[in-house]
Enzyme design. Structure first.
Site, mmCIF file in Angstrom:
data_model
loop_
_atom_site.group_PDB
_atom_site.id
_atom_site.type_symbol
_atom_site.label_atom_id
_atom_site.label_comp_id
_atom_site.label_asym_id
_atom_site.label_seq_id
_atom_site.Cartn_x
_atom_site.Cartn_y
_atom_site.Cartn_z
ATOM 1 N N ASP A 1 0.831 -1.258 0.002
ATOM 2 C CA ASP A 1 -0.096 -0.020 -0.172
ATOM 3 C C ASP A 1 0.813 1.393 0.076
ATOM 4 O O ASP A 1 1.462 1.538 1.243
ATOM 5 C CB ASP A 1 -0.872 -0.067 1.270
ATOM 6 N N THR B 1 -3.056 6.084 -3.222
ATOM 7 C CA THR B 1 -4.144 7.186 -3.645
ATOM 8 C C THR B 1 -3.348 7.814 -4.763
ATOM 9 O O THR B 1 -2.134 8.024 -4.777
ATOM 10 C CB THR B 1 -4.506 8.181 -2.296
ATOM 11 N N LYS C 1 -1.827 12.406 -2.898
ATOM 12 C CA LYS C 1 -0.896 12.828 -1.968
ATOM 13 C C LYS C 1 0.405 13.162 -2.479
ATOM 14 O O LYS C 1 0.384 14.142 -3.166
ATOM 15 C CB LYS C 1 -0.736 11.473 -0.781
ATOM 16 N N ARG D 1 -8.101 13.624 -6.200
ATOM 17 C CA ARG D 1 -8.443 12.431 -5.240
ATOM 18 C C ARG D 1 -8.866 11.483 -5.902
ATOM 19 O O ARG D 1 -9.459 11.245 -6.671
ATOM 20 C CB ARG D 1 -9.650 13.194 -4.379
HETATM 21 N N1 DSN Z 1 -5.020 7.844 6.284
HETATM 22 C C1 DSN Z 1 -5.196 8.827 5.699
HETATM 23 C C2 DSN Z 1 -3.954 9.938 5.833
HETATM 24 O O1 DSN Z 1 -2.901 9.730 5.785
HETATM 25 O O2 DSN Z 1 -4.109 10.952 6.208
HETATM 26 C C3 DSN Z 1 -5.660 8.921 4.502
HETATM 27 O O3 DSN Z 1 -6.326 7.495 4.373
#
Ligand code: DSN
Length: 428
Positions: free
Chosen positions: A208, A234, A237, A243
């Protein structure tokens, strides 16, 4: 306050006003949440495009709706760009989020009740790594590993992934899958030892990489694709896209993964988000993105050093990525993560409270604070500015009972943000 949105939404003053306020907040205060970034205008434009109108259940060439010729090309482009970026066999760009991506992988590759070994939430793992409050823990049998004990000797810092524990747990529980990756962990995660342990017990390996996908794409962190059966992440980030989520996998898992995302987990894909993902993947393949991610890590190290000089304890003694996890107790034994987050909000510095390993306080209160450099590096802050931000944080927290101190910090923050506006080109 006017913003670029005024031109697009002319008949809804309430939404225009709220978007303008959020625009103002993001560009006049510091965004230090480690999981956030400033997407490019091109990514935002694709997100706000006509593709939001289109239903496209299925996959390119196999849709359940008509009119998808162009959408097929967009999704294929996104998949091609993504497999190229990470050197993967197969990509699924439809997951609406990282959580969806993780659950889809479990659904694809596990039977209900199968055992999975993952990092515990309070040690740095994610909710979808089998936290008791997540459905993942009821559908599958999660067992967990954690980090080594705290060690204040800078030559041998603790609070790092405990590979002896990972191996012992794997040998004891014989999981069907091992999950590598974290959400509150400031150190490099090497995929090779995870692969070795997975092979030793015949487990699948899922990596992940939600937080570090951008650092991997930019070459600042090791690529897990050659080691893992599946990589999830994701796109918003460190990767700096819209998103959303995505999955990379070996070709032998492609069919199961695609089936689990649709129709297993989701209905119609968000093709506007997929177009924006395609834009972000192209941006991440540009040499300037490698320069960006190297700067993110340099900034994080400089930030960590300056925070330590201010008296904050760094969990794991430092950072190798975009994030610094602070133990607040040595800075001020009375200061909780919740109060620190609220004080810093008042000072124009946006952070999030976070548990630290073996935190005596609850997840709602916490003894820790998580900060990150991905967003403000996009805005142009360098190592010197991050050292200034560390000093501003300390000043606001020490002076938290005195509103004039907090207000003075907020003014300095606003001045800094005025010099480093990620969307300066919008306002020219
Ligand atoms: N766990 C959240 C973060 O890292 O802000 C995202 O899912």
């Amino acid at each position: 306050m006017s913003s670029p949105f005024d031109a697009f939404i002319t008949n809804d003053d309430e939404v225009v006003d709220l978007l303008s306020q959020e625009w103002q907040r993001q560009t006049t205060t510091l965004q230090l949440i480690a999981s956030e970034n400033f997407a490019s205008p091109a990514v935002m434009a694709a997100t706000g495009s006509v593709l939001t109108n289109k239903y496209a259940e299925g996959y390119p060439g196999r849709r359940y709706y008509g009119g998808n010729q162009i959408v097929d090309e967009i999704e294929d482009l996104a998949r091609r760009r993504l497999t190229g970026l990470f050197g993967a066999d197969h990509a699924n760009v439809q997951p609406h989020s990282g959580a969806n991506a993780n659950v889809a992988v479990y659904q694809a590759l596990l039977a209900p009740g199968d055992t999975v070994l993952a990092m515990r939430l309070d040690q740095g793992g994610h909710l979808t790594h089998g936290s008791p409050v997540s459905m993942t823990s009821t559908a599958w049998n999660f067992v967990s590993y954690g980090v080594t004990a705290r060690n204040d000797d800078p030559a041998a810092p603790g609070e790092m992934i405990d590979f002896d524990h990972v191996r012992a747990m794997a040998l004891e529980h014989r999981p069907r899958m091992i999950v590598a990756g974290a959400t509150a962990y400031a150190r490099r995660i090497d995929p090779a030892p995870f692969r070795e342990i997975a092979d030793e017990v015949g487990a699948l390996l899922m990596f992940d990489s939600a937080h570090v996908a951008g650092l991997i794409a930019g070459g600042s962190h090791p690529n897990p694709v050659p080691y893992a059966d599946v990589v999830t992440f994701t796109t918003h980030k460190t990767l700096r896209g819209p998103r959303g989520g995505a999955i990379l996998c070996r070709s032998d898992h492609a069919k199961a993964v695609d089936m689990a995302v649709f129709p297993g987990q989701q209905g119609g894909p968000l093709e506007h988000a997929i177009a924006a993902k395609a834009v972000a993947f192209k941006e991440a393949a540009h040499p300037s993105f490698a320069t960006y991610t190297a700067q993110v890590v340099d900034n994080s190290r400089a930030f960590a050093r300056a925070l330590a000089q201010e008296g904050f304890r760094l969990v794991s003694g430092g950072t190798d990525n975009h994030m610094v996890l602070l133990d607040l107790r040595e800075f001020d034994a009375e200061l909780t993560g919740k109060v620190a987050q609220e004080v810093l909000d008042r000072a124009g510095i946006t952070t999030n409270r976070n548990t630290i390993p073996d935190d005596p306080r609850s997840a709602f209160i916490t003894s820790g604070l998580r900060v990150g450099t991905a967003a403000e590096t996009t805005a142009g802050l360098g190592e010197g500015e991050f050292a200034t931000v560390a000093a501003l944080m300390a000043r606001a927290l020490r002076g938290r009972e005195d509103e004039t101190v907090v207000a003075a910090v907020r003014d300095t923050v606003a001045e800094l943000c005025g010099r480093f506006n990620p969307y300066a080109s919008f306002t020219k």
